[in-house]
Design a protein around this motif. Sequence first.
Motif, PDB file in Angstrom:
ATOM      1  N   ARG A 151       0.833  -1.204   0.000  1.00 41.24           N
ATOM      2  CA  ARG A 151       0.000   0.000   0.000  1.00 41.24           C
ATOM      3  C   ARG A 151       0.873   1.261   0.000  1.00 41.24           C
ATOM      4  O   ARG A 151       0.545   2.244  -0.670  1.00 41.24           O
ATOM      5  CB  ARG A 151      -0.957  -0.020   1.190  1.00 41.24           C
ATOM      6  CG  ARG A 151      -2.077  -1.064   1.007  1.00 41.24           C
ATOM      7  CD  ARG A 151      -3.127  -0.981   2.086  1.00 41.24           C
ATOM      8  NE  ARG A 151      -2.641  -1.415   3.393  1.00 41.24           N
ATOM      9  CZ  ARG A 151      -2.563  -2.675   3.796  1.00 41.24           C
ATOM     10  NH1 ARG A 151      -2.943  -3.656   2.993  1.00 41.24           N
ATOM     11  NH2 ARG A 151      -2.120  -2.965   5.003  1.00 41.24           N
ATOM     12  N   LEU A 152       1.981   1.235   0.714  1.00 34.22           N
ATOM     13  CA  LEU A 152       2.910   2.360   0.720  1.00 34.22           C
ATOM     14  C   LEU A 152       3.505   2.566  -0.663  1.00 34.22           C
ATOM     15  O   LEU A 152       3.597   3.695  -1.162  1.00 34.22           O
ATOM     16  CB  LEU A 152       4.006   2.129   1.767  1.00 34.22           C
ATOM     17  CG  LEU A 152       5.159   3.123   1.847  1.00 34.22           C
ATOM     18  CD1 LEU A 152       4.676   4.555   1.964  1.00 34.22           C
ATOM     19  CD2 LEU A 152       6.064   2.779   3.008  1.00 34.22           C
ATOM     20  N   LEU A 153       3.880   1.495  -1.318  1.00 36.06           N
ATOM     21  CA  LEU A 153       4.427   1.596  -2.669  1.00 36.06           C
ATOM     22  C   LEU A 153       3.389   2.174  -3.630  1.00 36.06           C
ATOM     23  O   LEU A 153       3.706   3.049  -4.439  1.00 36.06           O
ATOM     24  CB  LEU A 153       4.911   0.225  -3.158  1.00 36.06           C
ATOM     25  CG  LEU A 153       5.459   0.186  -4.581  1.00 36.06           C
ATOM     26  CD1 LEU A 153       6.631   1.144  -4.760  1.00 36.06           C
ATOM     27  CD2 LEU A 153       5.865  -1.237  -4.941  1.00 36.06           C
ATOM     28  N   THR A 154       2.152   1.716  -3.547  1.00 34.98           N
ATOM     29  CA  THR A 154       1.090   2.242  -4.413  1.00 34.98           C
ATOM     30  C   THR A 154       0.909   3.738  -4.193  1.00 34.98           C
ATOM     31  O   THR A 154       0.775   4.510  -5.151  1.00 34.98           O
ATOM     32  CB  THR A 154      -0.233   1.494  -4.160  1.00 34.98           C
ATOM     33  OG1 THR A 154      -0.047   0.122  -4.511  1.00 34.98           O
ATOM     34  CG2 THR A 154      -1.379   2.072  -4.974  1.00 34.98           C
ATOM     35  N   ALA A 155       0.920   4.174  -2.929  1.00 34.13           N
ATOM     36  CA  ALA A 155       0.785   5.598  -2.620  1.00 34.13           C
ATOM     37  C   ALA A 155       1.964   6.390  -3.180  1.00 34.13           C
ATOM     38  O   ALA A 155       1.779   7.485  -3.731  1.00 34.13           O
ATOM     39  CB  ALA A 155       0.655   5.797  -1.115  1.00 34.13           C
ATOM     40  N   ALA A 156       3.169   5.856  -3.070  1.00 30.55           N
ATOM     41  CA  ALA A 156       4.353   6.528  -3.616  1.00 30.55           C
ATOM     42  C   ALA A 156       4.275   6.616  -5.134  1.00 30.55           C
ATOM     43  O   ALA A 156       4.648   7.639  -5.726  1.00 30.55           O
ATOM     44  CB  ALA A 156       5.629   5.804  -3.175  1.00 30.55           C
ATOM     45  N   ARG A 201       3.403   9.840 -10.010  1.00 26.60           N
ATOM     46  CA  ARG A 201       2.592  10.118 -11.191  1.00 26.60           C
ATOM     47  C   ARG A 201       2.081  11.563 -11.155  1.00 26.60           C
ATOM     48  O   ARG A 201       2.134  12.270 -12.163  1.00 26.60           O
ATOM     49  CB  ARG A 201       1.417   9.130 -11.239  1.00 26.60           C
ATOM     50  CG  ARG A 201       0.879   8.847 -12.599  1.00 26.60           C
ATOM     51  CD  ARG A 201      -0.201   7.756 -12.590  1.00 26.60           C
ATOM     52  NE  ARG A 201       0.349   6.430 -12.347  1.00 26.60           N
ATOM     53  CZ  ARG A 201       0.214   5.732 -11.203  1.00 26.60           C
ATOM     54  NH1 ARG A 201      -0.459   6.199 -10.194  1.00 26.60           N
ATOM     55  NH2 ARG A 201       0.750   4.537 -11.099  1.00 26.60           N
ATOM     56  N   ASP A 202       1.617  11.999  -9.974  1.00 19.73           N
ATOM     57  CA  ASP A 202       1.146  13.379  -9.823  1.00 19.73           C
ATOM     58  C   ASP A 202       2.259  14.389 -10.081  1.00 19.73           C
ATOM     59  O   ASP A 202       1.988  15.517 -10.510  1.00 19.73           O
ATOM     60  CB  ASP A 202       0.572  13.606  -8.420  1.00 19.73           C
ATOM     61  CG  ASP A 202      -0.752  12.892  -8.198  1.00 19.73           C
ATOM     62  OD1 ASP A 202      -1.376  12.427  -9.181  1.00 19.73           O
ATOM     63  OD2 ASP A 202      -1.159  12.785  -7.018  1.00 19.73           O
ATOM     64  N   LEU A 203       3.502  13.988  -9.808  1.00 24.41           N
ATOM     65  CA  LEU A 203       4.657  14.864 -10.051  1.00 24.41           C
ATOM     66  C   LEU A 203       5.114  14.836 -11.510  1.00 24.41           C
ATOM     67  O   LEU A 203       6.070  15.511 -11.878  1.00 24.41           O
ATOM     68  CB  LEU A 203       5.821  14.457  -9.143  1.00 24.41           C
ATOM     69  CG  LEU A 203       5.612  14.719  -7.648  1.00 24.41           C
ATOM     70  CD1 LEU A 203       6.714  14.056  -6.827  1.00 24.41           C
ATOM     71  CD2 LEU A 203       5.545  16.214  -7.371  1.00 24.41           C
ATOM     72  N   GLY A 204       4.449  14.041 -12.333  1.00 26.03           N
ATOM     73  CA  GLY A 204       4.769  13.986 -13.755  1.00 26.03           C
ATOM     74  C   GLY A 204       5.670  12.844 -14.171  1.00 26.03           C
ATOM     75  O   GLY A 204       6.090  12.777 -15.328  1.00 26.03           O
ATOM     76  N   ALA A 205       5.973  11.949 -13.264  1.00 30.43           N
ATOM     77  CA  ALA A 205       6.859  10.834 -13.609  1.00 30.43           C
ATOM     78  C   ALA A 205       6.136   9.814 -14.485  1.00 30.43           C
ATOM     79  O   ALA A 205       4.933   9.578 -14.328  1.00 30.43           O
ATOM     80  CB  ALA A 205       7.372  10.150 -12.350  1.00 30.43           C
ATOM     81  N   GLU A 206       6.899   9.225 -15.368  1.00 28.46           N
ATOM     82  CA  GLU A 206       6.408   8.132 -16.206  1.00 28.46           C
ATOM     83  C   GLU A 206       7.051   6.810 -15.813  1.00 28.46           C
ATOM     84  O   GLU A 206       6.487   5.750 -16.063  1.00 28.46           O
ATOM     85  CB  GLU A 206       6.707   8.433 -17.672  1.00 28.46           C
ATOM     86  CG  GLU A 206       5.994   9.662 -18.184  1.00 28.46           C
ATOM     87  CD  GLU A 206       6.389  10.034 -19.590  1.00 28.46           C
ATOM     88  OE1 GLU A 206       7.189   9.300 -20.226  1.00 28.46           O
ATOM     89  OE2 GLU A 206       5.918  11.085 -20.052  1.00 28.46           O
ATOM     90  N   THR A 207       8.239   6.889 -15.211  1.00 26.45           N
ATOM     91  CA  THR A 207       8.967   5.684 -14.824  1.00 26.45           C
ATOM     92  C   THR A 207       9.577   5.883 -13.446  1.00 26.45           C
ATOM     93  O   THR A 207      10.147   6.936 -13.157  1.00 26.45           O
ATOM     94  CB  THR A 207      10.100   5.377 -15.834  1.00 26.45           C
ATOM     95  OG1 THR A 207       9.544   5.299 -17.147  1.00 26.45           O
ATOM     96  CG2 THR A 207      10.793   4.062 -15.503  1.00 26.45           C
TER      97      THR A 207
END
Length: 139
Positions: free
Chosen positions: A72-77, A82-88
């Motif tokens: 769950r922590l990994l999913t939140a991270a 993603r919200d910060l614009g990361a794709e990978t």
Amino acid sequence: MVALRVVDASDHGLIAALAEAGLPEPGAGRYFGATQYGALVGYAGLEGKGRHLLLRSLVVLPDHRARGAGARLLTAAEDVARDLGAETLHLLTTTAEAFFARRGFVRGARETAPEAILRTREFAALCPASAAYMTKAIS
């Protein structure tokens, strides 16, 4: 569900949790404390900007391990990245390769990492050459 809140890299709880888990001290990046049902369950860090972010120091506190808090922590991270614009997302691990592989990360050759990831302190100095380099597309 796990909620993330920003914590300072000098946060004593963060530093203690990383030390207990044998992980590097916090450095560059954004760090988050993870709470579930009002209790602190762990920490995660993200370093970099743009399309590629480094997942740093995901750690679950001892009393919350083996209960799904890490997933769950990994999913939140991943959601924050993603919200910060990361794709990978990129990471190095010496102890949790199987955990990350079960969650969609794929092992790769370190030298194939983008330049911005290769320049991070974790890649350049903190993690041994034997650490597994893993990536996951999150877009």
